[in-house]
Design a protein around this motif. Structure first.
Motif, PDB file in Angstrom:
ATOM      1  N   ILE A  87      60.723  97.176  49.310  1.00  0.00           N
ATOM      2  CA  ILE A  87      60.758  95.719  49.484  1.00  0.00           C
ATOM      3  C   ILE A  87      62.093  95.121  49.041  1.00  0.00           C
ATOM      4  CG2 ILE A  87      59.702  95.265  47.237  1.00  0.00           C
ATOM      5  CD1 ILE A  87      58.319  92.837  48.476  1.00  0.00           C
ATOM      6  N   ASP A  88      62.720  95.690  48.032  1.00  0.00           N
ATOM      7  CA  ASP A  88      63.968  95.116  47.522  1.00  0.00           C
ATOM      8  C   ASP A  88      65.102  95.180  48.538  1.00  0.00           C
ATOM      9  OD1 ASP A  88      62.701  94.534  45.153  1.00  0.00           O
ATOM     10  OD2 ASP A  88      63.356  96.377  44.150  1.00  0.00           O
ATOM     11  N   HIS A  89      64.964  96.042  49.543  1.00  0.00           N
ATOM     12  CA  HIS A  89      66.018  96.177  50.556  1.00  0.00           C
ATOM     13  C   HIS A  89      65.750  95.320  51.800  1.00  0.00           C
ATOM     14  CE1 HIS A  89      67.550  99.425  48.126  1.00  0.00           C
ATOM     15  NE2 HIS A  89      66.385 100.050  48.197  1.00  0.00           N
ATOM     16  N   LEU A  90      64.618  94.651  51.839  1.00  0.00           N
ATOM     17  CA  LEU A  90      64.253  93.873  53.028  1.00  0.00           C
ATOM     18  C   LEU A  90      64.734  92.437  52.871  1.00  0.00           C
ATOM     19  CD1 LEU A  90      60.655  95.274  53.653  1.00  0.00           C
ATOM     20  CD2 LEU A  90      62.866  96.148  54.463  1.00  0.00           C
ATOM     21  N   THR A  91      66.036  92.275  53.005  1.00  0.00           N
ATOM     22  CA  THR A  91      66.641  90.952  52.873  1.00  0.00           C
ATOM     23  C   THR A  91      67.501  90.657  54.094  1.00  0.00           C
ATOM     24  OG1 THR A  91      68.540  91.868  51.695  1.00  0.00           O
ATOM     25  CG2 THR A  91      66.689  91.102  50.354  1.00  0.00           C
ATOM     26  N   GLY A  92      67.726  89.372  54.338  1.00  0.00           N
ATOM     27  CA  GLY A  92      68.589  88.971  55.444  1.00  0.00           C
ATOM     28  C   GLY A  92      68.033  89.415  56.788  1.00  0.00           C
ATOM     29  N   ALA A  93      68.945  89.802  57.698  1.00  0.00           N
ATOM     30  CA  ALA A  93      68.571  90.223  59.047  1.00  0.00           C
ATOM     31  C   ALA A  93      68.707  91.732  59.157  1.00  0.00           C
ATOM     32  CB  ALA A  93      69.457  89.533  60.073  1.00  0.00           C
ATOM     33  N   ILE A  94      67.653  92.406  59.592  1.00  0.00           N
ATOM     34  CA  ILE A  94      67.673  93.859  59.762  1.00  0.00           C
ATOM     35  C   ILE A  94      66.928  94.198  61.044  1.00  0.00           C
ATOM     36  CG2 ILE A  94      67.775  94.338  57.288  1.00  0.00           C
ATOM     37  CD1 ILE A  94      64.809  94.942  57.366  1.00  0.00           C
ATOM     38  N   THR A  95      67.149  95.397  61.550  1.00  0.00           N
ATOM     39  CA  THR A  95      66.382  95.796  62.730  1.00  0.00           C
ATOM     40  C   THR A  95      64.978  96.236  62.297  1.00  0.00           C
ATOM     41  OG1 THR A  95      67.053  98.118  62.628  1.00  0.00           O
ATOM     42  CG2 THR A  95      68.473  96.626  63.880  1.00  0.00           C
ATOM     43  N   ARG A 133      63.662  98.880  63.249  1.00  0.00           N
ATOM     44  CA  ARG A 133      63.773 100.319  62.941  1.00  0.00           C
ATOM     45  C   ARG A 133      64.170 100.526  61.478  1.00  0.00           C
ATOM     46  NH1 ARG A 133      66.674 101.510  66.712  1.00  0.00           N
ATOM     47  NH2 ARG A 133      65.341 102.786  68.042  1.00  0.00           N
ATOM     48  N   ASP A 134      65.161  99.768  61.008  1.00  0.00           N
ATOM     49  CA  ASP A 134      65.598  99.918  59.614  1.00  0.00           C
ATOM     50  C   ASP A 134      64.487  99.523  58.641  1.00  0.00           C
ATOM     51  OD1 ASP A 134      68.038 100.876  60.375  1.00  0.00           O
ATOM     52  OD2 ASP A 134      69.076  98.949  60.168  1.00  0.00           O
ATOM     53  N   LEU A 135      63.722  98.516  59.002  1.00  0.00           N
ATOM     54  CA  LEU A 135      62.596  98.126  58.144  1.00  0.00           C
ATOM     55  C   LEU A 135      61.590  99.268  58.039  1.00  0.00           C
ATOM     56  CD1 LEU A 135      60.668  94.854  57.884  1.00  0.00           C
ATOM     57  CD2 LEU A 135      59.408  96.890  58.592  1.00  0.00           C
ATOM     58  N   LEU A 136      61.289  99.905  59.161  1.00  0.00           N
ATOM     59  CA  LEU A 136      60.276 100.955  59.158  1.00  0.00           C
ATOM     60  C   LEU A 136      60.758 102.212  58.429  1.00  0.00           C
ATOM     61  CD1 LEU A 136      58.973 100.582  62.827  1.00  0.00           C
ATOM     62  CD2 LEU A 136      57.770  99.933  60.736  1.00  0.00           C
ATOM     63  N   THR A 137      62.042 102.513  58.561  1.00  0.00           N
ATOM     64  CA  THR A 137      62.557 103.729  57.909  1.00  0.00           C
ATOM     65  C   THR A 137      62.901 103.501  56.445  1.00  0.00           C
ATOM     66  OG1 THR A 137      64.814 103.215  58.650  1.00  0.00           O
ATOM     67  CG2 THR A 137      63.485 104.655  60.052  1.00  0.00           C
ATOM     68  N   GLY A 138      63.108 102.245  56.063  1.00  0.00           N
ATOM     69  CA  GLY A 138      63.541 101.963  54.694  1.00  0.00           C
ATOM     70  C   GLY A 138      62.466 101.437  53.773  1.00  0.00           C
ATOM     71  N   SER A 139      61.235 101.361  54.249  1.00  0.00           N
ATOM     72  CA  SER A 139      60.159 100.837  53.410  1.00  0.00           C
ATOM     73  C   SER A 139      58.859 101.571  53.748  1.00  0.00           C
ATOM     74  CB  SER A 139      59.986  99.334  53.637  1.00  0.00           C
ATOM     75  OG  SER A 139      59.337  99.078  54.870  1.00  0.00           O
ATOM     76  N   SER A 140      57.815 101.244  53.010  1.00  0.00           N
ATOM     77  CA  SER A 140      56.516 101.879  53.278  1.00  0.00           C
ATOM     78  C   SER A 140      55.733 101.175  54.369  1.00  0.00           C
ATOM     79  CB  SER A 140      55.686 101.934  51.991  1.00  0.00           C
ATOM     80  OG  SER A 140      55.460 100.635  51.486  1.00  0.00           O
ATOM     81  N   ILE A 141      56.288 100.129  54.978  1.00  0.00           N
ATOM     82  CA  ILE A 141      55.640  99.482  56.125  1.00  0.00           C
ATOM     83  C   ILE A 141      55.608 100.471  57.289  1.00  0.00           C
ATOM     84  CG2 ILE A 141      55.815  97.600  57.811  1.00  0.00           C
ATOM     85  CD1 ILE A 141      57.134  95.931  55.619  1.00  0.00           C
ATOM     86  N   PRO A 157      61.850  98.557  68.291  1.00  0.00           N
ATOM     87  CA  PRO A 157      62.597  98.973  67.090  1.00  0.00           C
ATOM     88  C   PRO A 157      63.997  98.389  66.982  1.00  0.00           C
ATOM     89  CG  PRO A 157      61.489 100.847  68.097  1.00  0.00           C
ATOM     90  CD  PRO A 157      61.351  99.707  69.052  1.00  0.00           C
ATOM     91  N   ASP A 158      64.622  98.039  68.112  1.00  0.00           N
ATOM     92  CA  ASP A 158      65.987  97.512  68.064  1.00  0.00           C
ATOM     93  C   ASP A 158      66.049  95.997  67.857  1.00  0.00           C
ATOM     94  OD1 ASP A 158      67.222  99.998  68.437  1.00  0.00           O
ATOM     95  OD2 ASP A 158      66.840  99.900  70.609  1.00  0.00           O
ATOM     96  N   THR A 159      64.919  95.333  67.858  1.00  0.00           N
ATOM     97  CA  THR A 159      64.899  93.883  67.680  1.00  0.00           C
ATOM     98  C   THR A 159      65.269  93.519  66.240  1.00  0.00           C
ATOM     99  OG1 THR A 159      63.147  93.689  69.322  1.00  0.00           O
ATOM    100  CG2 THR A 159      63.469  91.804  67.859  1.00  0.00           C
ATOM    101  N   ILE A 160      66.022  92.438  66.106  1.00  0.00           N
ATOM    102  CA  ILE A 160      66.416  91.942  64.777  1.00  0.00           C
ATOM    103  C   ILE A 160      65.269  91.148  64.176  1.00  0.00           C
ATOM    104  CG2 ILE A 160      67.987  90.425  63.526  1.00  0.00           C
ATOM    105  CD1 ILE A 160      69.305  92.969  64.431  1.00  0.00           C
ATOM    106  N   LEU A 161      64.999  91.440  62.919  1.00  0.00           N
ATOM    107  CA  LEU A 161      63.992  90.693  62.165  1.00  0.00           C
ATOM    108  C   LEU A 161      64.719  89.853  61.112  1.00  0.00           C
ATOM    109  CD1 LEU A 161      60.896  90.300  61.401  1.00  0.00           C
ATOM    110  CD2 LEU A 161      61.359  91.994  59.621  1.00  0.00           C
ATOM    111  N   GLN A 162      64.504  88.553  61.169  1.00  0.00           N
ATOM    112  CA  GLN A 162      65.025  87.649  60.138  1.00  0.00           C
ATOM    113  C   GLN A 162      63.995  87.629  59.010  1.00  0.00           C
ATOM    114  OE1 GLN A 162      67.967  86.309  60.335  1.00  0.00           O
ATOM    115  NE2 GLN A 162      68.489  86.416  62.522  1.00  0.00           N
ATOM    116  N   THR A 163      64.290  88.339  57.915  1.00  0.00           N
ATOM    117  CA  THR A 163      63.265  88.529  56.889  1.00  0.00           C
ATOM    118  C   THR A 163      62.981  87.268  56.079  1.00  0.00           C
ATOM    119  OG1 THR A 163      64.816  89.182  55.156  1.00  0.00           O
ATOM    120  CG2 THR A 163      63.994  90.927  56.640  1.00  0.00           C
ATOM    121  N   ARG A 164      63.962  86.365  56.022  1.00  0.00           N
ATOM    122  CA  ARG A 164      63.870  85.187  55.140  1.00  0.00           C
ATOM    123  C   ARG A 164      63.671  85.616  53.690  1.00  0.00           C
ATOM    124  NH1 ARG A 164      59.804  82.071  59.254  1.00  0.00           N
ATOM    125  NH2 ARG A 164      58.448  83.707  58.453  1.00  0.00           N
ATOM    126  N   ASP A 165      64.015  86.867  53.406  1.00  0.00           N
ATOM    127  CA  ASP A 165      63.884  87.445  52.052  1.00  0.00           C
ATOM    128  C   ASP A 165      62.454  87.336  51.540  1.00  0.00           C
ATOM    129  OD1 ASP A 165      66.589  87.796  52.313  1.00  0.00           O
ATOM    130  OD2 ASP A 165      67.138  86.171  50.949  1.00  0.00           O
TER     131      ASP A 165
END
Length: 211
Positions: A132-140, A142-150, A163-171
């Motif tokens: 969760i600590d890495h899910l900040t700002g805008a990420i793809t 794919r990066d969310l899925l590979t970098g977290s337990s989601i 997977p290539d879509t940008i997600l605006q996490t809003r932190d």
């Protein structure tokens, strides 16, 4: 608080406890769980998964908590939670781990329900989880899925996200356990991006709809 014995577990290396502190809102529950995560990290206990669960008593709804920590000894886990969790002012907390309960019957029942839903991955919302600590700002996605337990990003009424879509996490990322998976519900955002369905500091009406 009375001691406890056994434990439900999602794997051979983690335990899931339920706690009911009569927390009234999800933001308040998030604050308790993030402070717990900080205290666990200070003790070298990393990557807990901490959840919130809607609970109902005769006098109204509130939020119960589930706590999955990478500890195999239930006695050690229970003692640790007793030490680290805040003590309510007006009523003892309800706690549950396996077959042992402590606290008032209604509260340890809701705590047990929260722990069971978490362990079965069939309900509840993850307020803190690995990555969760890495899910900040805008990420793809794919990066969310590979970098977290989601495990899944689901667009409302639209299926799995590209997977290539940008997600605006809003932190602020709060996935939910749905049918055995940790799923982040999202919705269309600006300029073709996606945003989490749950917004930071939602109004009470929106918070009720998100549960």
């Amino acid at each position: 608080m009375s001691p406890f014995t056994q434990t439900p577990a999602t794997s051979n290396s983690t335990l899931v406890a339920g706690v009911d502190l009569l927390t009234m809102t999800e933001p308040d529950a998030d604050a308790v769980l993030h402070e717990l995560a900080r205290e666990l990290a200070a003790l070298g206990i990393l990557d807990p998964t901490l959840g919130t669960h809607r609970a109902q008593l005769t006098d109204g709804a509130h939020i119960a908590l589930s706590i999955e920590i990478p500890i195999t000894d239930p006695v050690q886990a229970w003692a640790l939670l007793q030490e680290l969790l805040p003590a309510p002012q007006h009523r003892p907390p309800g706690m549950s781990l396996g077959n042992r309960r402590s606290g008032p019957t209604d509260l340890h029942s809701s705590a047990a329900s929260a722990a069971a839903d978490h362990a079965a991955r069939r309900g509840g919302r993850a307020a803190y989880f690995p990555g969760i600590d890495h899910l900040t700002g805008a990420i793809t996605v794919r990066d969310l899925l590979t970098g977290s337990s989601i495990e899944q990003v689901s667009v409302l009424a639209g299926g799995d996200a590209d997977p290539d879509t940008i997600l605006q996490t809003r932190d602020f990322v709060r996935p939910r356990w749905i049918a055995g998976h940790l799923v982040l519900p999202v919705q269309p955002g600006p300029d073709g991006t996606l945003v989490p369905f749950e917004v930071p500091n939602p109004t009470p009406c929106c918070a009720d709809h998100a549960r």
